[in-house]
Design a protein around this motif. Structure first.
Motif, PDB file in Angstrom:
ATOM      1  N   PHE A 116     -10.892  -8.095   1.489  1.00  0.00           N
ATOM      2  CA  PHE A 116     -10.478  -7.566   0.196  1.00  0.00           C
ATOM      3  C   PHE A 116      -9.483  -8.491  -0.497  1.00  0.00           C
ATOM      4  O   PHE A 116      -9.513  -8.653  -1.715  1.00  0.00           O
ATOM      5  CB  PHE A 116      -9.872  -6.166   0.354  1.00  0.00           C
ATOM      6  N   GLY A 117      -8.592  -9.091   0.272  1.00  0.00           N
ATOM      7  CA  GLY A 117      -7.644 -10.033  -0.313  1.00  0.00           C
ATOM      8  C   GLY A 117      -8.342 -11.241  -0.898  1.00  0.00           C
ATOM      9  O   GLY A 117      -8.003 -11.715  -1.988  1.00  0.00           O
ATOM     10  N   ALA A 154     -10.106 -10.072  -4.067  1.00  0.00           N
ATOM     11  CA  ALA A 154      -9.161  -9.857  -5.160  1.00  0.00           C
ATOM     12  C   ALA A 154      -8.637 -11.178  -5.707  1.00  0.00           C
ATOM     13  O   ALA A 154      -8.497 -11.354  -6.922  1.00  0.00           O
ATOM     14  CB  ALA A 154      -8.001  -8.981  -4.680  1.00  0.00           C
ATOM     15  N   TYR A 155      -8.366 -12.110  -4.827  1.00  0.00           N
ATOM     16  CA  TYR A 155      -7.841 -13.407  -5.255  1.00  0.00           C
ATOM     17  C   TYR A 155      -8.841 -14.148  -6.141  1.00  0.00           C
ATOM     18  O   TYR A 155      -8.467 -14.775  -7.127  1.00  0.00           O
ATOM     19  CB  TYR A 155      -7.489 -14.259  -4.034  1.00  0.00           C
ATOM     20  N   LEU A 176     -10.346 -10.752  -9.344  1.00  0.00           N
ATOM     21  CA  LEU A 176      -9.591  -9.859 -10.217  1.00  0.00           C
ATOM     22  C   LEU A 176      -8.723 -10.671 -11.171  1.00  0.00           C
ATOM     23  O   LEU A 176      -8.183 -11.720 -10.815  1.00  0.00           O
ATOM     24  CB  LEU A 176      -8.727  -8.907  -9.400  1.00  0.00           C
ATOM     25  N   PRO A 188      -1.782  -7.407 -14.781  1.00  0.00           N
ATOM     26  CA  PRO A 188      -1.675  -6.156 -14.006  1.00  0.00           C
ATOM     27  C   PRO A 188      -2.046  -4.907 -14.795  1.00  0.00           C
ATOM     28  O   PRO A 188      -2.242  -3.847 -14.215  1.00  0.00           O
ATOM     29  CB  PRO A 188      -0.209  -6.121 -13.584  1.00  0.00           C
ATOM     30  N   ASP A 198      -9.256  -3.239 -14.477  1.00  0.00           N
ATOM     31  CA  ASP A 198      -9.806  -3.432 -13.131  1.00  0.00           C
ATOM     32  C   ASP A 198      -8.804  -3.145 -12.017  1.00  0.00           C
ATOM     33  O   ASP A 198      -9.140  -3.295 -10.851  1.00  0.00           O
ATOM     34  CB  ASP A 198     -10.322  -4.866 -12.979  1.00  0.00           C
ATOM     35  N   THR A 199      -7.594  -2.716 -12.359  1.00  0.00           N
ATOM     36  CA  THR A 199      -6.599  -2.473 -11.304  1.00  0.00           C
ATOM     37  C   THR A 199      -6.969  -1.268 -10.433  1.00  0.00           C
ATOM     38  O   THR A 199      -6.492  -1.164  -9.306  1.00  0.00           O
ATOM     39  CB  THR A 199      -5.198  -2.279 -11.895  1.00  0.00           C
ATOM     40  N   ILE A 234      -8.212  -2.249  -6.948  1.00  0.00           N
ATOM     41  CA  ILE A 234      -7.244  -2.544  -5.883  1.00  0.00           C
ATOM     42  C   ILE A 234      -6.921  -1.264  -5.113  1.00  0.00           C
ATOM     43  O   ILE A 234      -6.870  -1.269  -3.888  1.00  0.00           O
ATOM     44  CB  ILE A 234      -5.976  -3.193  -6.449  1.00  0.00           C
ATOM     45  N   LEU A 270      -9.834  -0.373  -2.877  1.00  0.00           N
ATOM     46  CA  LEU A 270      -9.879  -1.223  -1.691  1.00  0.00           C
ATOM     47  C   LEU A 270      -8.789  -0.830  -0.686  1.00  0.00           C
ATOM     48  O   LEU A 270      -9.010  -0.908   0.524  1.00  0.00           O
ATOM     49  CB  LEU A 270      -9.760  -2.693  -2.076  1.00  0.00           C
ATOM     50  N   LEU A 271      -7.648  -0.405  -1.165  1.00  0.00           N
ATOM     51  CA  LEU A 271      -6.594   0.072  -0.264  1.00  0.00           C
ATOM     52  C   LEU A 271      -7.020   1.341   0.471  1.00  0.00           C
ATOM     53  O   LEU A 271      -6.738   1.504   1.662  1.00  0.00           O
ATOM     54  CB  LEU A 271      -5.289   0.306  -1.027  1.00  0.00           C
ATOM     55  N   ASN A 323      -9.522   0.320   3.087  1.00  0.00           N
ATOM     56  CA  ASN A 323      -8.820  -0.326   4.195  1.00  0.00           C
ATOM     57  C   ASN A 323      -8.130   0.714   5.082  1.00  0.00           C
ATOM     58  O   ASN A 323      -8.185   0.633   6.318  1.00  0.00           O
ATOM     59  CB  ASN A 323      -7.814  -1.320   3.656  1.00  0.00           C
TER      60      ASN A 323
END
Length: 187
Positions: free
Chosen positions: A46-47, A50-51, A54, A58, A62-63, A66, A69-70, A73
């Protein structure tokens, strides 16, 4: 901790187990290993996603992704932890087999564990994510479980392993798999 006589091959092993300061049973060890596997490899995936995908703003629309995905996870980590008790029970049985049989069976148990964990987390990504999550996590389980099982079998005394021996092995396997995921050139 009460140490049952039938979990030890001889009195020497029983004595060594009584000397352990922070023993973990097989179920506890595999639960904690499942927590690590459910947390760090998905976090790496996911990191990396996102890197690369996205936007940096902020306040972009699309936030929400995140937060999704959290949640995925967290579900993977909890599923890995709780299903680790079942996997620990299965592994304690296959560790009684000879080495060749154990090493041949362990990847299939890892695949089962990965399918359970990956599909539970992936279901939150529009249902179809359960299939992708199961496929990716089964690869992780297929590699991680046999390696950890070999170390576990070497280091356990009866049905317990010292936490000081468990942590570096479990963290090492998990973080190496996560590093491999981060190093993959998938865009």
């Amino acid at each position: 901790m009460a140490l049952e006589k039938e979990t030890f091959s001889d009195e020497k092993e029983r004595f060594e187990a009584t000397l352990l300061e922070n023993p973990l049973t097989t179920k506890q060890a595999f639960s904690q290993f499942g927590l690590l596997l459910g947390l760090f490899p998905p976090m790496a995936i996911f990191g990396k996603f996102a890197y690369h995908n996205l936007p940096t703003n902020p306040y972009n629309d699309d936030t929400w992704l995140i937060f999704l995905l959290l949640v995925v996870n967290l579900v993977c980590a909890l599923t890995g932890y709780y299903s680790g008790k079942l996997i620990g029970d299965i592994v304690s049985r296959i560790e009684k087999l000879n080495w060749a049989q154990m090493i041949l069976i362990a990847p299939f148990i890892g695949i089962l564990w990965g399918v359970m964990t990956g599909s539970a987390g992936g279901v939150f990504i529009f249902i179809i994510g359960a299939f992708f999550g199961a496929a990716i996590a089964s690869l992780v389980g297929m590699v991680a479980l046999p390696i950890f099982t070999i170390f576990h079998r070497f280091l356990k005394k009866g049905d317990v392993i010292e936490r000081d021996q468990f942590l570096p092995i479990a963290a090492g396997i998990t973080l190496i798999i996560s590093a491999i995921i981060l190093g993959l050139n998938i865009n």
